[in-house]
Design an enzyme around this catalytic site. Structure first.
Site, PDB file in Angstrom:
ATOM      1  CB  CYS A  44      10.162   3.516   3.375  1.00 44.77           C
ATOM      2  SG  CYS A  44       9.018   3.379   1.987  1.00 44.77           S
TER       3      CYS A  44
ATOM      4  CG  ASP B 267       5.151   2.067   8.377  1.00 49.09           C
ATOM      5  OD1 ASP B 267       4.360   2.656   7.624  1.00 49.09           O
ATOM      6  OD2 ASP B 267       5.446   0.869   8.268  1.00 49.09           O
TER       7      ASP B 267
ATOM      8  NE  ARG C 126       7.815   4.681   6.299  1.00 54.78           N
ATOM      9  CZ  ARG C 126       8.446   3.759   7.006  1.00 54.78           C
ATOM     10  NH1 ARG C 126       9.078   4.106   8.113  1.00 54.78           N
ATOM     11  NH2 ARG C 126       8.444   2.492   6.630  1.00 54.78           N
TER      12      ARG C 126
HETATM   13  P1  4NP Z   1       6.102   2.513   3.682  1.00 57.50           P
HETATM   14  O1  4NP Z   1       4.789   1.964   4.440  1.00 57.50           O
HETATM   15  O2  4NP Z   1       7.246   1.636   4.108  1.00 57.50           O
HETATM   16  O3  4NP Z   1       6.249   3.914   4.183  1.00 57.50           O
HETATM   17  O4  4NP Z   1       5.793   2.427   2.203  1.00 57.50           O
HETATM   18  C1  4NP Z   1       4.372   0.640   4.385  1.00 57.50           C
HETATM   19  C2  4NP Z   1       3.738   0.173   3.267  1.00 57.50           C
HETATM   20  C3  4NP Z   1       3.276  -1.141   3.244  1.00 57.50           C
HETATM   21  C4  4NP Z   1       3.475  -1.963   4.335  1.00 57.50           C
HETATM   22  C5  4NP Z   1       4.130  -1.492   5.458  1.00 57.50           C
HETATM   23  C6  4NP Z   1       4.590  -0.181   5.481  1.00 57.50           C
HETATM   24  N1  4NP Z   1       2.982  -3.305   4.311  1.00 57.50           N
HETATM   25  O5  4NP Z   1       3.098  -3.994   5.333  1.00 57.50           O
HETATM   26  O6  4NP Z   1       2.476  -3.757   3.268  1.00 57.50           O
END
Ligand code: 4NP
Length: 185
Positions: A32, A151, A38
């Protein structure tokens, strides 16, 4: 009547699994953006389903983020909470950043959304995306237009429950596909 959600019923995976490389376990990388929401949920749940299917000596699951902001961090507290509430162990995760070399070191790379897929396509050595799939390519409930695991990071806790439900159903179908590809041994 056929239950379309039953793994192994009607075609649950429209996209074939990449064939195993010779030797070693079948290596799956779930990817991800941040590797704190995720893809850690994907890794923990898929690993549990692999274990339950008796495939842990033949399949291993890792995860990564395309971004490096959270490298070394545990998973997001909300992701850990929903996993723990459903009986999974969220404590072992530490975020890692995806590297292009992973394409050569893994049998299957699974993108959680279209943006992750595009970012992974950009770094695939020689443009070879033959081992890249969308995670929800294996979701028996995904319709043709929607392959994203949304997300949940900027949303509320409900988004994490929704991610878990999608991942659990998809993991069951993916393990059925792995059993078919690798044989039950
Ligand atoms: P992930 O979610 O891709 O599902 O782990 C996110 C975690 C952090 C960030 C964005 C999405 N961020 O912008 O830091």
């Amino acid at each position: 009547m056929t239950d379309p959600d039953r793994p192994g019923a009607t075609p649950t995976h429209r996209t074939p699994l990449p064939p195993p490389r010779t030797g070693g376990r079948y290596r799956i990388a779930v990817v991800c953006l941040g590797n704190i929401c995720r893809s850690p949920i994907g890794q923990v749940v898929l690993t549990e389903h692999v274990d339950r299917a008796g495939l842990s000596d033949r399949v291993e699951v890792v995860s990564a983020g395309t971004g490096g902001w959270h490298v070394g961090h545990p998973m997001d507290r909300r992701a850990a909470t929903v996993l723990t509430a459903h009986g999974y162990d969220a404590s072992q995760h530490r975020a890692t950043q995806f590297e292009a070399t992973w394409f050569d070191e893994h049998d299957l790379v699974l993108a959680m959304d279209g943006s992750n897929h595009a970012d992974l396509t950009d770094v695939a050595p020689g443009g070879d995306v033959s081992r890249l799939r969308m995670f929800r390519d294996f979701d028996p409930r995904a319709d043709d237009g929607d392959r994203d695991v949304p997300d949940p990071y900027f949303g509320d806790e409900d988004g994490f429950g929704s991610v878990l439900a999608t991942v659990e159903r998809t993991a069951a179908a993916l393990v059925a596909a792995l059993e078919a590809e690798l044989g039950r041994g």
